[in-house]
Write a protein that holds these residues in place. Structure first.
Motif, mmCIF file in Angstrom:
data_model
loop_
_atom_site.group_PDB
_atom_site.id
_atom_site.type_symbol
_atom_site.label_atom_id
_atom_site.label_comp_id
_atom_site.label_asym_id
_atom_site.label_seq_id
_atom_site.Cartn_x
_atom_site.Cartn_y
_atom_site.Cartn_z
ATOM 1 N N UNK A 1 150.587 110.790 -40.517
ATOM 2 C CA UNK A 1 149.212 110.503 -40.118
ATOM 3 C C UNK A 1 148.238 110.644 -41.287
ATOM 4 N N UNK A 2 148.616 111.432 -42.302
ATOM 5 C CA UNK A 2 147.643 111.576 -43.404
ATOM 6 C C UNK A 2 147.666 110.409 -44.391
ATOM 7 N N UNK B 1 154.662 99.926 -44.838
ATOM 8 C CA UNK B 1 153.840 100.236 -46.025
ATOM 9 C C UNK B 1 153.522 101.736 -46.071
ATOM 10 N N UNK B 2 153.151 102.287 -44.907
ATOM 11 C CA UNK B 2 152.834 103.726 -44.846
ATOM 12 C C UNK B 2 154.048 104.571 -45.221
ATOM 13 N N UNK C 1 151.837 108.800 -52.039
ATOM 14 C CA UNK C 1 150.480 108.231 -52.026
ATOM 15 C C UNK C 1 149.865 108.396 -50.642
ATOM 16 N N UNK C 2 148.584 108.784 -50.645
ATOM 17 C CA UNK C 2 147.884 108.946 -49.362
ATOM 18 C C UNK C 2 146.886 107.814 -49.110
ATOM 19 N N UNK C 3 146.447 107.164 -50.174
ATOM 20 C CA UNK C 3 145.485 106.060 -50.025
ATOM 21 C C UNK C 3 145.886 104.905 -50.942
ATOM 22 N N UNK C 4 145.368 103.729 -50.625
ATOM 23 C CA UNK C 4 145.682 102.547 -51.445
ATOM 24 C C UNK C 4 145.128 102.686 -52.863
ATOM 25 N N UNK C 5 143.970 103.358 -52.966
ATOM 26 C CA UNK C 5 143.331 103.468 -54.289
ATOM 27 C C UNK C 5 144.190 104.220 -55.300
ATOM 28 N N UNK C 6 145.130 105.016 -54.804
ATOM 29 C CA UNK C 6 145.966 105.799 -55.735
ATOM 30 C C UNK C 6 146.953 104.917 -56.508
ATOM 31 N N UNK C 7 147.197 103.699 -56.019
ATOM 32 C CA UNK C 7 148.117 102.825 -56.794
ATOM 33 C C UNK C 7 147.606 101.395 -56.981
ATOM 34 N N UNK C 8 146.475 101.084 -56.344
ATOM 35 C CA UNK C 8 145.963 99.709 -56.419
ATOM 36 C C UNK C 8 145.723 99.276 -57.886
#
Ligand code: OXC
Length: 313
Positions: A2-3, A290-291, A299-306
């Motif tokens: 969930x996170x 994807x999750x 990774x918890x958010x897309x910004x961490x690898x985008x």
């Protein structure tokens, strides 16, 4: 899990997940759009609309095999007023409603965009500059002077969030020239890519083409086009000003494909061929894949690898 969040935003438009439908399959009728509303698709994107209702090309006009699809639909749609008038009934789904526009001339596009600008319930416009399937009409996106002219005129009248859907480019000089043009305008997003135009799929058993229009030539989608889509996402992300979001489209059928697009810099991704094949369940399945992949990589958010694709030095 969930996170782990796959939420994103496109030039300020909040999306609960980064996955939604590509304009094309299963987004023509009110039933289709309601299905998208009920699904896990993060937005509802309409079929490309023209000034008047349009029947499109003769059938058979769509074919798929295990590697992807070929289509020559020819923009069958209900006319822009239909998509305009549905906006209020789609509000209940509490997700952005994008209307795709593909008029048969600049004048038609301007007329449609002007009217959509008056409708607050339409969240954004995706101006399709890349349909390969209108007999006798070239893809605007390959005529650089025409793209400039279209954007010049569109932004004289447009105040809404507006992006363009581009055809695939294959030569670096074309990426540079197109990005220079796009960077001159207040575009909110660029969608890369439409189908690869004028491909040919053959049935060896019958020794025949598989679709009727244009003697079998049509737009190619699916696995066939993922590397081209990724290259377009990657290059435009590199070259476009940061205010322009990049939406990836092409060859996404698993969470891993979506991950690859985001790694190349996509802010969100659209599903075309796989949505046609699998129906609305694809959004929930790809989102959970994807999750899971993000979770396994920490990774918890897309910004961490985008956009963080690594190069070989
Ligand atoms: N791309 C489009 O922009 N439109 C459709 N097909 C495609 O590949 C169509 O309607 O032909």
């Amino acid at each position: 899990m969930s996170e782990v969040s796959v939420s994103t935003n496109i030039s300020g438009i909040e999306l609960k997940s980064c996955l939604y439908n590509a304009s094309g399959p299963l987004c023509t009728t009110v039933e289709h759009l309601n299905d998208l509303g009920l699904s896990h698709s993060a937005a509802i994107l309409s079929k490309s609309s023209t000034l008047k209702e349009h029947k499109g090309n003769p059938s058979p006009r769509y074919f798929e095999n295990e590697l992807g699809s070929i289509n020559s639909m020819g923009l069958p749609n209900k006319g822009y007023l239909y998509y305009d008038s549905l906006a209020s009934s789609l509000l209940k789904y509490e997700k952005p409603y994008f209307v795709s526009v593909s008029g048969f001339s600049l004048e038609e596009n301007l007329c449609i965009i002007k009217k959509l600008n008056e409708n607050k319930e339409v969240t954004a416009i995706e101006l399709n500059l890349s349909c390969p399937n209108v007999p006798g009409k070239p893809q605007t996106g390959y005529d650089f002077q025409q793209v400039k002219l279209v954007l010049e005129e569109v932004f004289k009248i447009n105040k809404k969030t507006l992006g363009v859907k581009l055809p695939p480019y294959f030569d670096l000089i074309h990426f540079y020239s197109m990005a220079d043009i796009l960077n001159e305008y207040p575009l909110s997003f660029v969608t890369c890519i439409n189908s690869i135009g004028n491909g040919l799929v053959i049935d060896v058993e019958t020794e025949s083409v598989v679709i009727k229009p244009k003697n079998g030539f049509g737009g190619i989608g699916g696995d066939y086009i993922k590397p081209t889509a990724l290259a377009n996402v990657r290059k435009f992300r590199e070259l476009l000003k940061k205010e322009i979001s990049v939406i990836g489209c092409g060859g996404i059928k698993t969470g891993m494909d979506a991950f690859e697009h985001i790694l190349c810099g996509a802010d969100a991704v659209q599903i075309g061929t796989q949505f046609m094949r699998e129906g609305i369940n694809c959004f929930e399945r790809i989102e959970s894949e994807l999750k899971e992949l993000m979770q396994s990589k920490g990774y918890k958010t897309l910004n961490e690898f985008k956009g963080n694709i690594k190069l070989i030095h």
